[in-house]
Design a protein around this motif. Structure first.
Motif, PDB file in Angstrom:
ATOM      1  N   UNK A 105       3.781 -11.501 -16.015  1.00  0.00           N
ATOM      2  CA  UNK A 105       4.415 -10.441 -15.229  1.00  0.00           C
ATOM      3  C   UNK A 105       3.956 -10.535 -13.784  1.00  0.00           C
ATOM      4  N   UNK A 106       4.838 -10.181 -12.871  1.00  0.00           N
ATOM      5  CA  UNK A 106       4.485 -10.074 -11.470  1.00  0.00           C
ATOM      6  C   UNK A 106       4.015  -8.665 -11.173  1.00  0.00           C
ATOM      7  N   UNK A 107       3.090  -8.549 -10.234  1.00  0.00           N
ATOM      8  CA  UNK A 107       2.525  -7.257  -9.847  1.00  0.00           C
ATOM      9  C   UNK A 107       2.675  -7.097  -8.347  1.00  0.00           C
ATOM     10  N   UNK A 108       3.297  -5.991  -7.935  1.00  0.00           N
ATOM     11  CA  UNK A 108       3.405  -5.683  -6.513  1.00  0.00           C
ATOM     12  C   UNK A 108       2.878  -4.284  -6.282  1.00  0.00           C
ATOM     13  N   UNK A 109       2.006  -4.154  -5.293  1.00  0.00           N
ATOM     14  CA  UNK A 109       1.380  -2.869  -4.995  1.00  0.00           C
ATOM     15  C   UNK A 109       1.601  -2.540  -3.525  1.00  0.00           C
ATOM     16  N   UNK A 110       2.198  -1.389  -3.254  1.00  0.00           N
ATOM     17  CA  UNK A 110       2.253  -0.861  -1.893  1.00  0.00           C
ATOM     18  C   UNK A 110       0.965  -0.078  -1.717  1.00  0.00           C
ATOM     19  N   UNK A 111      -0.039  -0.703  -1.140  1.00  0.00           N
ATOM     20  CA  UNK A 111      -1.416  -0.207  -1.153  1.00  0.00           C
ATOM     21  C   UNK A 111      -1.672   0.906  -0.136  1.00  0.00           C
ATOM     22  N   UNK A 112      -1.023   2.045  -0.385  1.00  0.00           N
ATOM     23  CA  UNK A 112      -1.264   3.283   0.348  1.00  0.00           C
ATOM     24  C   UNK A 112      -1.201   4.403  -0.681  1.00  0.00           C
ATOM     25  N   UNK A 113      -1.869   5.523  -0.399  1.00  0.00           N
ATOM     26  CA  UNK A 113      -1.816   6.640  -1.331  1.00  0.00           C
ATOM     27  C   UNK A 113      -0.361   7.042  -1.577  1.00  0.00           C
ATOM     28  N   UNK A 114       0.015   7.101  -2.845  1.00  0.00           N
ATOM     29  CA  UNK A 114       1.394   7.405  -3.216  1.00  0.00           C
ATOM     30  C   UNK A 114       2.313   6.188  -3.206  1.00  0.00           C
ATOM     31  N   UNK A 115       1.756   5.025  -2.871  1.00  0.00           N
ATOM     32  CA  UNK A 115       2.550   3.796  -2.852  1.00  0.00           C
ATOM     33  C   UNK A 115       3.049   3.410  -4.231  1.00  0.00           C
ATOM     34  N   UNK A 116       4.094   2.633  -4.261  1.00  0.00           N
ATOM     35  CA  UNK A 116       4.716   2.224  -5.527  1.00  0.00           C
ATOM     36  C   UNK A 116       4.011   0.993  -6.078  1.00  0.00           C
ATOM     37  N   UNK A 117       3.785   1.013  -7.401  1.00  0.00           N
ATOM     38  CA  UNK A 117       3.254  -0.115  -8.141  1.00  0.00           C
ATOM     39  C   UNK A 117       4.396  -0.624  -9.015  1.00  0.00           C
ATOM     40  N   UNK A 118       4.720  -1.910  -8.898  1.00  0.00           N
ATOM     41  CA  UNK A 118       5.807  -2.496  -9.689  1.00  0.00           C
ATOM     42  C   UNK A 118       5.259  -3.629 -10.559  1.00  0.00           C
ATOM     43  N   UNK A 119       5.631  -3.615 -11.823  1.00  0.00           N
ATOM     44  CA  UNK A 119       5.279  -4.676 -12.752  1.00  0.00           C
ATOM     45  C   UNK A 119       6.589  -5.179 -13.337  1.00  0.00           C
ATOM     46  N   UNK A 120       6.852  -6.491 -13.153  1.00  0.00           N
ATOM     47  CA  UNK A 120       8.140  -7.041 -13.544  1.00  0.00           C
ATOM     48  C   UNK A 120       7.952  -8.400 -14.207  1.00  0.00           C
ATOM     49  N   UNK A 121       8.708  -8.649 -15.280  1.00  0.00           N
ATOM     50  CA  UNK A 121       8.650  -9.929 -15.981  1.00  0.00           C
ATOM     51  C   UNK A 121       8.964 -11.067 -15.026  1.00  0.00           C
ATOM     52  N   UNK A 122       8.220 -12.155 -15.170  1.00  0.00           N
ATOM     53  CA  UNK A 122       8.465 -13.335 -14.331  1.00  0.00           C
ATOM     54  C   UNK A 122       9.591 -14.168 -14.903  1.00  0.00           C
TER      55      UNK A 122
END
Length: 122
Positions: A105-122
């Protein structure tokens, strides 16, 4: 795709549904821990509430290099819309998602308080 948020402690979190073989379920907020190579940790209170079956004990190396025993249990988790049976390590911390659950899975983090964390199949 699964989605979570960055909390006030600057931790990337993801809501998960965990349960037992009898269909009892509980929603948890788990912290993504890329330094943890297991699947998932849960505190004893959740393990007891779900009456999860014990599988084994294993020696685990912690981040500081020390070794300790963890009891491993079997849990069902809804991951990317699918039921998966995985091992969960008992640990008296916030639930942690490890790299074994994130594998492929891919992981993307908008690293700010309240930011979106996305986990998506590669």
């Amino acid at each position: 795709m699964m989605q979570g948020i960055v909390n006030r402690r600057c931790e990337a979190t993801l809501p998960l549904v965990v349960g037992n073989a009898n269909g009892q379920r509980q929603v948890i907020d788990a912290v993504i821990d890329t330094g943890f190579n297991g699947f998932l940790t849960l505190p004893s209170s959740i393990i007891t509430a779900l009456d999860l079956p014990w599988n084994a004990s294993d020696i685990v190396t912690l981040g500081d290099g020390s070794e300790t025993f963890f009891d491993l249990y079997s849990v069902t988790v809804i991951w990317d819309g699918q039921f998966r049976e995985i091992d969960v390590a008992e640990s008296e911390t916030d639930p942690l998602i490890g790299m074994s659950l994130l594998y492929k899975y891919g992981l993307r983090i908008d690293a700010v308080e309240g930011g979106i964390v996305r986990v998506e199949a590669l």
